[in-house]
Design an enzyme around this catalytic site. Structure first.
Site, PDB file in Angstrom:
ATOM      1  N   GLY A 478      -5.224  -5.497 -31.777  1.00 52.64           N
ATOM      2  CA  GLY A 478      -5.510  -6.809 -31.218  1.00 52.64           C
ATOM      3  C   GLY A 478      -6.966  -7.132 -31.362  1.00 52.64           C
ATOM      4  N   VAL A 483      -4.749   0.630 -32.749  1.00 53.24           N
ATOM      5  CA  VAL A 483      -4.204   1.733 -31.959  1.00 53.24           C
ATOM      6  C   VAL A 483      -3.371   2.643 -32.853  1.00 53.24           C
ATOM      7  CG1 VAL A 483      -2.848   2.372 -29.938  1.00 53.24           C
ATOM      8  CG2 VAL A 483      -4.154   0.244 -29.932  1.00 53.24           C
ATOM      9  N   ASP A 592      -8.662 -10.061 -19.808  1.00 59.45           N
ATOM     10  CA  ASP A 592      -7.749 -10.427 -20.899  1.00 59.45           C
ATOM     11  C   ASP A 592      -6.302 -10.109 -20.520  1.00 59.45           C
ATOM     12  OD1 ASP A 592      -7.103 -11.522 -23.323  1.00 59.45           O
ATOM     13  OD2 ASP A 592      -7.519  -9.740 -24.493  1.00 59.45           O
TER      14      ASP A 592
END
Length: 756
Positions: A478, A483, A592
């Site tokens: 993102g 990841v 976020d």
């Protein structure tokens, strides 16, 4: 419990009601532009933007004229001739905050009480009206009912009742700091008029009365006992809406002479009481922001400067009033969603990419070479030519004579080369470790041996865990990193490559790593450690196996997560944020919150993740000014405009997430047929009682009366002003009460699961 004597209560008799006096709207000729060099544009700490002004020719029309009184220090700003004090002007929002004067009703032994009027002098046709859904009635007194009447027919708008249960007329029982109907009462006002009649009815079954002190104030105002003990304030803040033109509607082409900016349009004033005061305002067009009432006032928004807010995760190009977003060269997919662009494997399509040699896929590109034993052009069919082998007597002789030397070279060169590479790699790891403030991290964790033993992880361990960061191990990404899935000490973990670009942020990042390492909550993804031996830090988290809330919620077909699961997940997220805000060693603001950052385990338990944008706040502070980060659709508008991050920024994002759970609509892409975003459209549908028009049909079928409560909570969380929103602790309590009614509080019963 506190008590108030009759003598103290009678001190309110000194408070008098001051009417709002303004000349009729539209009485003066409009200014040519209102932007002359002789126009005063500040009074004290308040900015004055056209259509408002002080000097003749600097404001739009009578009603927008102001007075700056320099006898105060600092100077104070007033509407019109100087009667009503102005606290704030917002041209984009079309609001003015004022001091709303208290109205005192002395009660004489139960005799008839005459009506009072709030807003006397405000013209019925505008430009000012009490802001709807932001205002409330607040009354202080004993044994009385206060009613607000308004509109052409002077019908009932709102009312509340305050009683004093004590039998002793000299003692009034108060609940400290709370307005619950004992000695005071509150009620919402959802019809915005320019004036109201205030009516007092004494309760006949009660034996004593004192006074009634009545306010019309913003909903954000909190009742305080000082209003009783200290005689009460003479005025409290209230918000007025205003229109630029009354008794008319926008022309069919949505243009109006008052909308002077090139990129502006006319919008009819939307109100529950529209029939009483129709008119219109000006707005900047989509993709622009600023003041629509002046030439050049609406300026283009460069969406590419805030890619996360506007949902562009690829290559962004700003255009006037808009922007384009697409995946970069070598990538394909949807650039408008996180991790939506994936690498194209050009080697799987050699003819399409004209590679007729040996192909190697790279990140966003590929490498094409002639195979070993050939030379030439690998991008041309047949361009690689085989090397012809020919041996002469001389070459054979040289080969025999130099054979021994070549063997030694063949064995020695790789060894020496490997040793050099290992030395270089070691020096680079040490360089990055120091550059990333590894010594600071060691110093910070040295006081806690338990944390120190597990926090610092070597790059070699992570390379081993991820097979040298094999792209096949990528499981997500993102705005804050990529990841990888890995295995450390037989435990599956998630390893994130962070994207910290500004060097000055690294020290703050290290401090946050220390804080997050001590966060221990069942609904927060656990940070296990970090590696600082790379150019950008690597973070190691516990691995959550069941994907994101976004993936479970936005599936194809009419059936998604069960409503009871959505409610439980919302409560679990609220508990995590409440913990981060108020129970962690230092308050942490996530910054976020969105459905893609909520992970679900095998039992659908929520785990808040991705703290790449998070900030911890020292306990003695309530907020901090930062570079704006977040995601379009979820981002707190007040944080976006001011850059000041507070706990209420997370509350707004959580409110958007609640709306997403209720509607199954995606906040960062949704637009109504009138161009409203998801939050604006949802609030409109709630205000007119038409939730069924936007709520997910599955939710309407499964709910048992709690949707209205959750929708109201979502509306509270997404109010424009942060002060008007509840805290996450209050949100947690409200959701718990909804689930208690449904008998579905997590930890009390078994969680339900949606059938496969």
């Amino acid at each position: 419990m506190e008590k108030v004597s009759r003598g103290v209560l009678l001190a309110f008799a000194a408070v008098v009601a001051t009417p709002l006096m303004l000349p009729p709207f539209g009485g003066a000729a409009p200014a040519a532009s209102g932007t002359g060099i002789n126009c005063t544009r500040n009074c004290g700490n308040i900015s004055i933007d056209y259509p408002f002004g002080i000097e003749p020719g600097c404001y739009h029309a009578t009603g927008f004229n102001l007075t700056c009184n320099h006898s105060y220090h600092p100077p104070k700003l007033f509407l019109g001739d100087g009667t009503v004090q102005v606290l704030e002007i917002s041209v984009p929002n079309g609001t003015v905050r004022i001091d709303s004067t208290a109205m005192l009703f002395p009660l004489d032994g139960g005799a008839n009480v005459p009506n009072r009027t709030w807003g006397t002098g405000l013209p019925k046709s505008g430009p000012y009206f009490l802001s709807e859904s932001k205002s409330m009635l607040e009354a202080i007194g004993c044994n009385l009912q206060v009613s607000i009447l308004g509109g052409v027919d002077n019908s009932l708008v709102s009312s509340c009742t305050a009683i004093c249960p004590s039998t002793d007329p000299n003692d009034t029982i108060l609940v400290d700091g709370s307005c619950t109907g004992i000695s005071c009462c509150q009620a919402s006002i959802v019809l915005g008029y320019s004036f109201y009649d205030i009516q007092i009815n004494l309760l006949p079954e009660r034996q004593y009365y004192y006074f009634a002190s009545v306010y019309i104030v913003d909903e954000s105002h909190n009742f305080d006992n000082s209003m009783i003990f200290e005689g009460g304030p003479k005025a409290l803040p209230a918000t007025l809406d205003w229109i630029i033109s009354s008794n008319s509607t926008c022309p069919t082409n949505n243009t109006a002479p008052e909308c002077r900016s090139t990129y502006s349009y006319c919008q009819n004033y939307s109100s529950f009481s529209l029939a009483q005061h129709d008119g219109y305002v000006c707005q900047c067009s989509d993709g622009y922001q600023g003041n629509p009432y002046v030439l050049g006032g609406c300026q283009d928004i460069d969406e590419c400067q805030q890619p996360n807010f506007y949902g562009c995760y690829g290559v962004c190009q700003n255009t006037p009033g808009n922007f384009t977003c697409q995946c970069g060269i070598g990538y394909t997919g949807n650039a408008s969603i996180p991790n939506g662009c994936t690498d194209i494997d050009e080697c799987e399509h050699p003819e399409a990419y004209s590679c007729y040699g040996r192909c190697k896929n790279l990140n966003g590109s590929f490498q094409c070479q002639c195979p070993n034993g050939t030379y030439g052009n690998p991008f041309t069919n047949g361009g690689c030519i085989t090397i012809k082998k020919s041996f002469t007597g001389l070459s054979i002789g040289l080969g025999v004579g130099g054979g021994t030397g070549i063997i030694f070279l063949a064995l020695g060169v790789p060894f020496i080369s490997r040793k050099i590479k290992m030395q270089k790699a070691k020096k680079m790891r040490e360089k990055f470790f120091n550059q990333n403030h590894g010594l600071l991290l060691q110093q910070l964790i040295s006081h806690d041996a338990d944390i120190g033993e597990r926090m610092i992880i070597t790059l070699r361990d992570l390379e081993k865990a991820t097979n040298n960061f094999d792209r096949a191990r990528v499981i997500g990404g993102g705005g804050h990193g990529t990841v990888f899935k890995g295995i450390i000490d037989l435990k599956v973990v998630a390893i994130k490559k962070s994207r910290i670009i500004v060097e000055r942020e690294i020290e703050e990042f290290i401090n946050e790593v220390v804080v997050l390492s001590q966060v221990n909550h069942r609904n927060v993804v656990k940070l296990l450690g970090c590696c600082l031996e790379t150019e950008v830090p690597l973070l190691v988290y516990e691995f959550i196996s069941n994907g994101t809330l976004y993936q479970h919620l936005h599936v194809e077909g009419p059936i998604s997560l069960l409503w009871v699961d959505r409610l439980r997940i919302a409560l679990e997220i609220a508990r995590a944020l409440s913990y981060l805000h108020s129970a962690a060693s230092m308050p942490i603001f996530h910054r976020d919150i969105k459905s893609t950052n909520i992970l679900l385990d095998d039992s659908l338990t929520a785990k808040v993740s991705d703290f790449g944008a998070s900030r911890y706040i020292p306990i003695d502070q309530t907020g901090v000014t930062t570079e704006v980060q977040g995601t379009r659709g979820y981002l707190d508008p007040m944080y976006y405009y001011t850059g000041r991050l507070t706990d209420k920024s997370d509350v707004f994002s959580f409110g958007v997430l609640l709306i997403e759970l209720l509607t199954r609509k995606q906040p960062f892409v949704y637009r109504s047929e009138h161009g409203d975003n998801l939050v604006s459209h949802f609030i409109k549908m709630l205000s007119i009682g038409n939730l069924i028009g936007i709520i997910d049909p599955q939710v309407m079928e499964e709910e048992d009366g709690e949707v209205q409560d959750v929708a109201t909570l979502a509306a509270m969380c997404t109010k424009l002003r942060g002060e008007d929103r509840p805290t996450m602790r209050e949100v947690e309590t409200m959701l718990e009460s909804v689930l208690v009614k449904k008998k579905q509080v997590p930890g009390i019963i078994t969680k339900t699961r949606r059938p496969n």
